[in-house]
Design a protein around this motif. Structure first.
Motif, PDB file in Angstrom:
ATOM      1  N   MET A 280      47.980  34.012  35.718  1.00  0.00           N
ATOM      2  CA  MET A 280      46.596  34.282  36.120  1.00  0.00           C
ATOM      3  C   MET A 280      46.359  35.735  36.515  1.00  0.00           C
ATOM      4  O   MET A 280      45.513  36.054  37.346  1.00  0.00           O
TER       5      MET A 280
ATOM      6  N   ARG B 285      42.213  35.394  33.943  1.00  0.00           N
ATOM      7  CA  ARG B 285      41.875  33.978  34.019  1.00  0.00           C
ATOM      8  C   ARG B 285      40.384  33.861  33.738  1.00  0.00           C
ATOM      9  O   ARG B 285      39.689  34.841  33.624  1.00  0.00           O
ATOM     10  N   GLY B 286      39.981  32.615  33.520  1.00  0.00           N
ATOM     11  CA  GLY B 286      38.592  32.378  33.098  1.00  0.00           C
ATOM     12  C   GLY B 286      38.574  32.125  31.602  1.00  0.00           C
ATOM     13  O   GLY B 286      39.164  32.895  30.840  1.00  0.00           O
ATOM     14  N   ALA B 287      37.907  31.069  31.179  1.00  0.00           N
ATOM     15  CA  ALA B 287      38.016  30.642  29.784  1.00  0.00           C
ATOM     16  C   ALA B 287      37.710  31.742  28.764  1.00  0.00           C
ATOM     17  O   ALA B 287      38.554  32.026  27.898  1.00  0.00           O
TER      18      ALA B 287
ATOM     19  N   ARG C 156      48.178  27.910  28.729  1.00  0.00           N
ATOM     20  CA  ARG C 156      47.480  27.111  29.757  1.00  0.00           C
ATOM     21  C   ARG C 156      46.709  26.022  29.011  1.00  0.00           C
ATOM     22  O   ARG C 156      46.170  26.273  27.924  1.00  0.00           O
TER      23      ARG C 156
ATOM     24  N   CYS D  73      34.119  28.926  42.395  1.00  0.00           N
ATOM     25  CA  CYS D  73      35.136  29.703  41.682  1.00  0.00           C
ATOM     26  C   CYS D  73      34.557  31.042  41.213  1.00  0.00           C
ATOM     27  O   CYS D  73      33.577  31.542  41.787  1.00  0.00           O
ATOM     28  N   ASN D  74      35.187  31.604  40.174  1.00  0.00           N
ATOM     29  CA  ASN D  74      34.652  32.853  39.611  1.00  0.00           C
ATOM     30  C   ASN D  74      34.386  32.611  38.140  1.00  0.00           C
ATOM     31  O   ASN D  74      35.324  32.391  37.358  1.00  0.00           O
TER      32      ASN D  74
ATOM     33  N   THR E  53      29.477  33.995  33.061  1.00  0.00           N
ATOM     34  CA  THR E  53      28.624  32.901  32.616  1.00  0.00           C
ATOM     35  C   THR E  53      27.723  32.465  33.780  1.00  0.00           C
ATOM     36  O   THR E  53      26.532  32.751  33.770  1.00  0.00           O
TER      37      THR E  53
ATOM     38  N   GLN F 177      39.407  32.206  44.079  1.00  0.00           N
ATOM     39  CA  GLN F 177      38.713  33.036  43.082  1.00  0.00           C
ATOM     40  C   GLN F 177      37.302  33.391  43.548  1.00  0.00           C
ATOM     41  O   GLN F 177      36.765  34.435  43.209  1.00  0.00           O
TER      42      GLN F 177
ATOM     43  N   THR G  66      32.588  26.814  33.308  1.00  0.00           N
ATOM     44  CA  THR G  66      33.401  25.708  32.828  1.00  0.00           C
ATOM     45  C   THR G  66      34.535  26.256  31.969  1.00  0.00           C
ATOM     46  O   THR G  66      34.433  27.330  31.392  1.00  0.00           O
ATOM     47  N   ASP G  67      35.572  25.479  31.902  1.00  0.00           N
ATOM     48  CA  ASP G  67      36.724  25.845  31.066  1.00  0.00           C
ATOM     49  C   ASP G  67      36.747  25.059  29.772  1.00  0.00           C
ATOM     50  O   ASP G  67      37.361  25.485  28.791  1.00  0.00           O
TER      51      ASP G  67
ATOM     52  N   ASN H 179      35.972  22.011  35.081  1.00  0.00           N
ATOM     53  CA  ASN H 179      35.854  23.275  35.785  1.00  0.00           C
ATOM     54  C   ASN H 179      36.787  23.255  36.991  1.00  0.00           C
ATOM     55  O   ASN H 179      37.427  22.240  37.282  1.00  0.00           O
ATOM     56  N   LYS H 180      36.833  24.386  37.697  1.00  0.00           N
ATOM     57  CA  LYS H 180      37.745  24.502  38.832  1.00  0.00           C
ATOM     58  C   LYS H 180      37.632  23.309  39.773  1.00  0.00           C
ATOM     59  O   LYS H 180      36.526  22.834  40.048  1.00  0.00           O
TER      60      LYS H 180
ATOM     61  N   PHE I 237      41.880  21.717  38.025  1.00  0.00           N
ATOM     62  CA  PHE I 237      40.527  21.455  37.513  1.00  0.00           C
ATOM     63  C   PHE I 237      40.126  20.016  37.796  1.00  0.00           C
ATOM     64  O   PHE I 237      40.981  19.175  38.081  1.00  0.00           O
TER      65      PHE I 237
HETATM   66  C1  LIG Z   1      33.731  31.379  32.694  1.00  0.00           C
HETATM   67  S1  LIG Z   1      35.178  30.478  32.792  1.00  0.00           S
HETATM   68  C2  LIG Z   1      35.448  30.535  34.501  1.00  0.00           C
HETATM   69  C3  LIG Z   1      36.210  29.344  34.965  1.00  0.00           C
HETATM   70  O1  LIG Z   1      37.622  29.584  34.910  1.00  0.00           O
HETATM   71  C4  LIG Z   1      38.155  29.350  36.197  1.00  0.00           C
HETATM   72  O2  LIG Z   1      39.421  28.789  36.170  1.00  0.00           O
HETATM   73  P1  LIG Z   1      40.724  29.766  36.372  1.00  0.00           P
HETATM   74  O3  LIG Z   1      40.341  30.772  37.418  1.00  0.00           O
HETATM   75  O4  LIG Z   1      41.800  28.803  36.799  1.00  0.00           O
HETATM   76  O5  LIG Z   1      40.971  30.362  35.019  1.00  0.00           O
HETATM   77  C5  LIG Z   1      37.169  28.416  36.851  1.00  0.00           C
HETATM   78  O6  LIG Z   1      37.298  27.096  36.397  1.00  0.00           O
HETATM   79  C6  LIG Z   1      35.890  29.048  36.387  1.00  0.00           C
HETATM   80  O7  LIG Z   1      34.743  28.273  36.524  1.00  0.00           O
END
Ligand SMILES: CSC[C@H]1O[C@H](OP(=O)(O)O)[C@H](O)[C@@H]1O
Length: 366
Positions: free
Chosen positions: A50, A53-55, A94, A168-169, A180, A207, A247-248, A258-259, A334
């Motif tokens: 990470m 991170r983020g989709a 991931r 989250c972020n 997003t 995050q 969302t992922d 999502n987170k 998630f």
């Molecule tokens: C715009 S996708 C952001 C999405 O990703 C985060 O997960 P992670 O930090 O574990 O990659 C989280 O679910 C966010 O909403």
């Protein structure tokens, strides 16, 4: 995005066209450190740990990962078995964010169809750059569509400040530009609409407290960091006008991964008749799944991410133990919010309800 007067993105390719540079998000907000990635293993490490991170950003990073597969291939003709094995290794980095597989599956054919080693390198670089620009454009459009929801709330409040809550972020740090969930917030700011954002800290890796708060602060957007469990109380007391998350992976029937903790926010929003929107580019829809709760893989991460918490004492970044050292922990990264709790989706093509039919109205080619 502008950070202290300087244009920044979470990822870019160095002028040497061999080094992928990324912001190491594990160290934000206290340190801005750039990590160099030159091999597929370093790309996989950055996704798994990470650093990125983020989709959408995971997808962008994976796109450059395929480019590095081609660039570093022992046999410059990039034999099929090598390309397949390495790209499958990348896809496994991931499990939940669908953009990872989407990006790799878009990059590989571009490499396959190119003929010479030079053409393969150019095709991979062009395809990666195209994915990165697509994600940036998609997020800008999400903002342009989503701001209408904020403007509507502002008008309903006779010009009062619109209070948003996010989890989250899902900001530019999770994407390339705009983010997003944050895209409508940034566009609202550009259009002079007064907003305030409740920022869920988002345990265990915070995050929200670390990344979303940093982003919004740098953009001059008023915000308040809250505990993950405070949102319901704020909603009960009329202090939240709308919830927007990212969302992922979202099924084409509207179930949203999502987170962890997003589902609980959606339940509280429904109980208080507060709109709950999910912002996503179409690259985050999974067009093959119908039942998110049963079919979307939920990543389980190292329990130590729950047991330890990172922070700064004004000097060094430190990790400190919270529970008793021998207490076990579980770390589900998630959860899935069923479509029935989602008011609608904000996409690059507009806003739709969380139903297969209305999603297809925006994406008839699917
Ligand atoms: C715009 S996708 C952001 C999405 O990703 C985060 O997960 P992670 O930090 O574990 O990659 C989280 O679910 C966010 O909403």
């Amino acid at each position: 995005m502008l950070v202290d007067g300087k244009e920044m993105r979470p990822i870019w390719l160095d002028g040497d066209h061999r080094t992928v540079k990324v912001i190491d998000q594990r160290l934000l907000p206290h340190d801005v450190v750039i990590m160099d990635l030159r091999t597929l293993d370093e790309i996989i490490y950055a996704i798994q740990e990470m650093v990125v991170r983020g989709a959408p950003l995971i997808g962008a990073t994976a796109a450059y990962g395929v480019y590095l597969i081609v660039l570093n291939a022992p046999d410059p003709s990039v034999p099929e078995d090598y390309l397949t094995a390495e790209s499958e290794r990348l896809k496994a980095a991931r499990p939940t964010a669908v953009n990872l597989a989407w990006a790799v599956d878009r990059m590989v054919p571009a490499v396959r169809t190119a003929k010479t080693p030079g053409e393969k390198r150019s095709a991979a670089l062009a395809a990666a750059d195209e994915i990165i620009q697509l994600e940036a454009d998609n997020c800008r459009r999400i903002g342009e569509h989503g701001v209408a929801l904020i403007r509507e709330l502002r008008d309903r409040k006779n010009g009062g400040t619109v209070n948003l809550l996010t989890h989250c972020n899902a900001g530019w740090l999770a994407c390339v530009e705009y983010g997003t969930a944050t895209a409508p917030m940034y566009v609202a700011r550009e259009q002079g609409i007064d907003i305030h954002v409740w920022v869920d800290e988002t345990r265990p890796l915070n995050q929200g407290a670390r990344l979303t708060a940093w982003e919004l602060g740098k953009a001059g957007i008023p915000h308040t960091v809250i505990t993950d469990n405070a949102g319901g109380h704020l909603m009960q007391h009329g202090l939240v006008d709308m919830v927007i998350t990212g969302t992922d992976r979202t099924t084409y029937t509207g179930d949203v991964a999502n987170k962890i903790g997003t589902y609980l926010k959606a339940l509280a929003a429904r109980d208080n008749d507060i709109p709950f929107y999910v912002a996503l580019p179409s690259t985050t829809f999974d067009w093959t799944l119908t039942d998110g709760i049963r079919e979307i893989p939920i990543e389980e991460r190292d329990p130590d991410e729950v047991r330890y918490i990172q922070g700064s004492d004004g000097g060094e970044l430190r990790n400190v133990l919270v529970p008793p050292k021998d207490s076990p922990a579980a770390n589900y990264a998630f959860d899935v919010t069923p479509a029935r709790l989602v008011t609608g989706f904000i996409t690059e093509r507009g806003i739709c309800r969380a139903t297969a039919g209305d999603i297809r109205r925006l994406f008839p080619e699917r």
